[in-house]
Scaffold this motif. Structure first.
Motif, short mmCIF file in Angstrom:
data_model
loop_
_atom_site.label_atom_id
_atom_site.label_comp_id
_atom_site.label_asym_id
_atom_site.label_seq_id
_atom_site.Cartn_x
_atom_site.Cartn_y
_atom_site.Cartn_z
N GLN A 97 43.11 26.67 -16.46
CA GLN A 97 42.61 26.14 -15.32
C GLN A 97 43.36 26.33 -13.98
OE1 GLN A 97 39.91 24.20 -15.47
NE2 GLN A 97 39.60 24.17 -17.62
N GLN A 98 44.63 26.77 -14.16
CA GLN A 98 45.12 27.13 -12.89
C GLN A 98 44.75 28.37 -12.43
OE1 GLN A 98 49.64 26.93 -13.21
NE2 GLN A 98 49.92 27.84 -11.08
N ALA A 99 44.59 29.30 -13.47
CA ALA A 99 44.00 30.70 -13.19
C ALA A 99 42.56 30.63 -12.48
CB ALA A 99 44.29 31.52 -14.32
N LEU A 100 42.02 29.64 -13.05
CA LEU A 100 40.56 29.60 -12.65
C LEU A 100 40.36 29.08 -11.21
CD1 LEU A 100 38.75 27.96 -15.76
CD2 LEU A 100 38.44 30.24 -14.79
N GLN A 101 41.36 28.19 -10.73
CA GLN A 101 41.34 27.47 -9.45
C GLN A 101 41.85 28.51 -8.54
OE1 GLN A 101 40.43 24.53 -8.57
NE2 GLN A 101 40.76 25.54 -6.29
N GLN A 102 42.77 29.56 -9.08
CA GLN A 102 43.19 30.54 -7.97
C GLN A 102 42.16 31.56 -8.11
OE1 GLN A 102 46.76 32.23 -10.03
NE2 GLN A 102 48.02 30.68 -9.34
N GLN A 103 41.38 31.96 -9.10
CA GLN A 103 40.21 32.89 -8.71
C GLN A 103 39.08 32.23 -8.07
OE1 GLN A 103 39.13 33.28 -12.89
NE2 GLN A 103 40.39 35.30 -13.16
N ALA A 104 38.83 30.94 -8.14
CA ALA A 104 37.71 30.14 -7.43
C ALA A 104 38.15 30.25 -5.77
CB ALA A 104 37.68 28.97 -7.72
N THR A 105 39.54 29.92 -5.52
CA THR A 105 39.88 30.13 -4.02
C THR A 105 39.69 31.53 -3.60
OG1 THR A 105 41.52 28.28 -4.76
CG2 THR A 105 42.00 29.77 -2.79
N GLN A 106 39.91 32.45 -4.31
CA GLN A 106 40.09 33.94 -3.90
C GLN A 106 38.54 34.06 -3.50
OE1 GLN A 106 40.81 36.84 -6.80
NE2 GLN A 106 41.13 38.52 -5.16
N ILE A 107 37.56 33.80 -4.44
CA ILE A 107 36.20 34.06 -4.24
C ILE A 107 35.71 33.56 -3.04
CG2 ILE A 107 33.94 33.69 -5.12
CD1 ILE A 107 35.04 34.02 -7.93
N GLN A 108 36.17 32.00 -2.97
CA GLN A 108 35.83 31.30 -1.64
C GLN A 108 36.34 31.67 -0.23
OE1 GLN A 108 37.36 27.25 -1.36
NE2 GLN A 108 35.30 26.55 -0.44
N GLN A 109 37.52 32.31 -0.54
CA GLN A 109 38.21 33.05 0.71
C GLN A 109 37.33 34.47 1.24
OE1 GLN A 109 42.15 33.39 -0.38
NE2 GLN A 109 42.77 31.19 0.19
N ILE A 110 36.86 35.05 0.20
CA ILE A 110 36.17 36.19 0.53
C ILE A 110 35.04 36.07 1.11
CG2 ILE A 110 35.30 38.23 -0.46
CD1 ILE A 110 37.70 38.40 -2.34
N GLU A 111 34.31 34.96 0.51
CA GLU A 111 33.03 34.70 1.03
C GLU A 111 32.98 33.92 2.52
OE1 GLU A 111 31.53 31.68 -1.94
OE2 GLU A 111 30.50 33.42 -2.87
N GLN A 112 34.05 33.40 2.74
CA GLN A 112 34.02 32.68 4.28
C GLN A 112 34.41 33.57 4.94
OE1 GLN A 112 36.87 29.52 3.43
NE2 GLN A 112 35.31 27.94 2.64
N ALA A 113 35.35 34.60 4.75
CA ALA A 113 35.69 35.78 5.42
C ALA A 113 34.52 36.64 5.78
CB ALA A 113 37.22 36.46 5.04
N GLY A 114 33.86 36.80 4.80
CA GLY A 114 32.76 37.65 4.89
C GLY A 114 31.72 36.92 5.91
N GLN A 115 31.41 35.96 5.74
CA GLN A 115 30.61 35.18 6.49
C GLN A 115 30.76 35.07 7.95
OE1 GLN A 115 27.59 34.07 5.40
NE2 GLN A 115 26.82 33.38 7.43
N ARG A 116 32.14 34.81 8.32
CA ARG A 116 32.38 34.99 9.58
C ARG A 116 32.38 36.51 10.08
NH1 ARG A 116 36.79 31.73 7.42
NH2 ARG A 116 38.11 33.37 7.28
#
Length: 222
Positions: A97-116
């Protein structure tokens, strides 16, 4: 009219017969004369000036649009394996679960940075669209009044306000306003002048300046 346009245009709703509340209208309302219903977003979006500007924008801002599309594909290519890896990991018998959370956070950060990043690339395109819309809005009130005069309409209801109880086809002024608007605004400029900002920002700046001036004029306390 201009104050009314802000929520109306933002909503972007178009009136249809099925969209009207299914309520029995009083006999007086059914026999009413001089009442009109208009969909302002439909008028703007279907005006010749707006449609022509939409076509011109594809050429004028082709570089930004192409750059944004290329960057979007690059971001998608970067995200696809990460998302696949995340989906595979969470389907494991005992997922970390900890690794999944880290992966999800990384994906979200890339998506948000890409959107900006995409928004920054397309900022001139968005500014152009706001500039085009404002030029048309500036003559929309005049178009509504001209259409109402030609149709002998004394009351026009906003099709998106939810206050329309009954509206027959003879009361729909959308096409009439569109005809008048096409005459008043046959075309508009696609590229904003240097330093141009949308009306909403200009109004905010003016209000802030007025407040600052008022504060400066207040006598200082002793």
């Amino acid at each position: 009219m201009k104050n009314l346009l802000k929520p109306v245009v933002a909503a972007g709703l178009m009136l249809t017969a099925s969209a009207l509340p299914m309520m029995a209208a009083p006999a007086a309302a059914q026999d009413a004369r001089g009442v009109g219903v208009v969909s302002l977003p439909a008028v703007i979006a279907n005006s010749n000036a707006y449609r022509t500007a939409e076509q011109q924008r594809q050429t004028t801002y082709q570089a930004q649009i192409s750059q944004a599309e290329t960057r979007r594909q690059q971001i998608e290519a970067q995200l696809t394996p990460l998302i696949q890896q995340f989906n595979t990991a969470r389907q494991a018998a005992s997922p970390d679960q900890q690794a999944l959370q880290q992966q999800a956070t990384q994906i979200q950060q890339i998506e948000q940075a890409g959107q900006r990043e995409l928004q920054a690339i397309l900022a001139p395109v968005s500014l152009s669209r706001a500039y085009v819309t404002e030029q048309i809005e500036d003559r929309l009130d005049e178009a509504v009044q001209a259409a109402a005069t030609k149709r002998n309409v004394t009351l026009i209801l906003d099709a998106t306000s939810g206050q329309v109880i009954f509206a027959g086809a003879q009361h729909n002024l959308t096409q009439d306003v569109l005809t008048e608007l096409n005459t008043l605004v046959p075309s508009v400029q696609v590229t904003p002048p240097q330093g141009w900002v949308p009306r909403e920002i200009r109004e905010q700046q003016a209000a802030a300046q007025a407040q600052q001036t008022a504060q400066q004029q207040q006598p200082s306390g002793r």
